[in-house]
Design an enzyme around this catalytic site. Structure first.
Site, PDB file in Angstrom:
ATOM      1  N   ASP A  33      41.472  26.861  20.887  1.00 55.73           N
ATOM      2  CA  ASP A  33      40.737  26.128  19.864  1.00 55.73           C
ATOM      3  C   ASP A  33      39.498  25.467  20.452  1.00 55.73           C
ATOM      4  O   ASP A  33      39.292  25.455  21.671  1.00 55.73           O
ATOM      5  CB  ASP A  33      41.635  25.060  19.232  1.00 55.73           C
ATOM      6  CG  ASP A  33      42.875  25.659  18.588  1.00 55.73           C
ATOM      7  OD1 ASP A  33      42.762  26.746  17.996  1.00 55.73           O
ATOM      8  OD2 ASP A  33      43.961  25.041  18.683  1.00 55.73           O
ATOM      9  N   TYR A  52      50.223  25.803  28.495  1.00 56.30           N
ATOM     10  CA  TYR A  52      49.183  24.838  28.148  1.00 56.30           C
ATOM     11  C   TYR A  52      49.483  23.522  28.865  1.00 56.30           C
ATOM     12  O   TYR A  52      50.629  23.086  28.922  1.00 56.30           O
ATOM     13  CB  TYR A  52      49.154  24.570  26.635  1.00 56.30           C
ATOM     14  CG  TYR A  52      48.538  25.666  25.814  1.00 56.30           C
ATOM     15  CD1 TYR A  52      47.212  25.587  25.394  1.00 56.30           C
ATOM     16  CD2 TYR A  52      49.275  26.782  25.423  1.00 56.30           C
ATOM     17  CE1 TYR A  52      46.636  26.595  24.630  1.00 56.30           C
ATOM     18  CE2 TYR A  52      48.715  27.790  24.649  1.00 56.30           C
ATOM     19  CZ  TYR A  52      47.397  27.686  24.261  1.00 56.30           C
ATOM     20  OH  TYR A  52      46.835  28.684  23.495  1.00 56.30           O
TER      21      TYR A  52
END
Length: 217
Positions: A59, A114
């Site tokens: 993103d 992540y």
């Protein structure tokens, strides 16, 4: 192995980037993306459009220490060096190597990771892009209690705010979720087979709320 018809070879590449100035990975109509910049560099080398496929779509504002993508192109070019001469300094190709014809950056991935950093230290000019400033440090113990409920295989519909095709599953498996204390920072590590859009950010926000006592673990 080179395709005898097209004369193209599949390549696996590893890229590192600072995502601050980009609208995420995926090519978009009205915003600059990581994918667009790399594809434009490859087109300059090849003379024809080249489409790249990533292991996942990051993103806006997300950075990569090592993201995999694949592309089909002519053999015999030192793509790592050539691309780095064309790309901006905030995007670096770490490695490019030949791959099997059926290799797919997304579907061949075994796991994804992540990392998210929170800090209670006033941001400085060198780290403000990479850490979420929280004036009061949340309780890591409460965060770990809450994290235990997110491990495993679940329907994570509540942890994404985008619309999905009704035939696509929102079930994902989180195999690792660690809450690490590093001085005034809290370092969260997420690993899984895949994540929904915004899932990591929304899980982090929920863990932060649990750490502050706003919700029960």
């Amino acid at each position: 192995m080179t395709d005898p018809v097209s004369g193209l070879q599949r390549f696996c590449a590893l890229v590192q980037y600072d995502g601050t100035d980009y609208a995420g990975w995926q090519r978009q109509v009205n915003a600059l993306s990581i994918q667009q910049v790399i594809e434009e560099a490859l087109e300059k080398l090849m003379g024809d459009p080249v489409r790249i496929t990533a292991s996942g779509r990051t993103d806006t504002g997300v950075h990569a220490l090592g993201q995999v993508f694949h592309f089909d192109a002519r053999p015999g070019i030192r793509y790592e060096a050539a691309l780095n001469t064309l790309l901006p300094k905030n995007i670096r190709i770490l490695e490019v190597r030949p791959a099997a014809p059926d290799f797919h950056a997304r579907f061949s991935a075994r796991k994804k990771r992540y990392d998210y950093w929170m800090t209670s230290r006033q941001p400085d000019p060198f780290t403000w892009r990479y850490k979420w400033f929280r004036p009061k440090k949340p309780d890591p113990g409460r965060m770990r209690e809450a994290a235990a409920f997110l491990l495993g295989t679940h329907d994570f519909t509540s942890f994404t705010n985008c619309h999905h095709h009704p035939d696509k599953s929102l079930v994902r498996t989180v195999t690792r979720l660690e809450i690490l204390e590093e001085g005034e920072d809290i370092h969260l590590v997420f690993e899984g087979t895949g994540f929904l859009r915004y899932q990591v950010r929304m899980m982090t926000a929920v863990l932060d709320a649990a750490g502050r006592g706003r919700i029960e673990p």
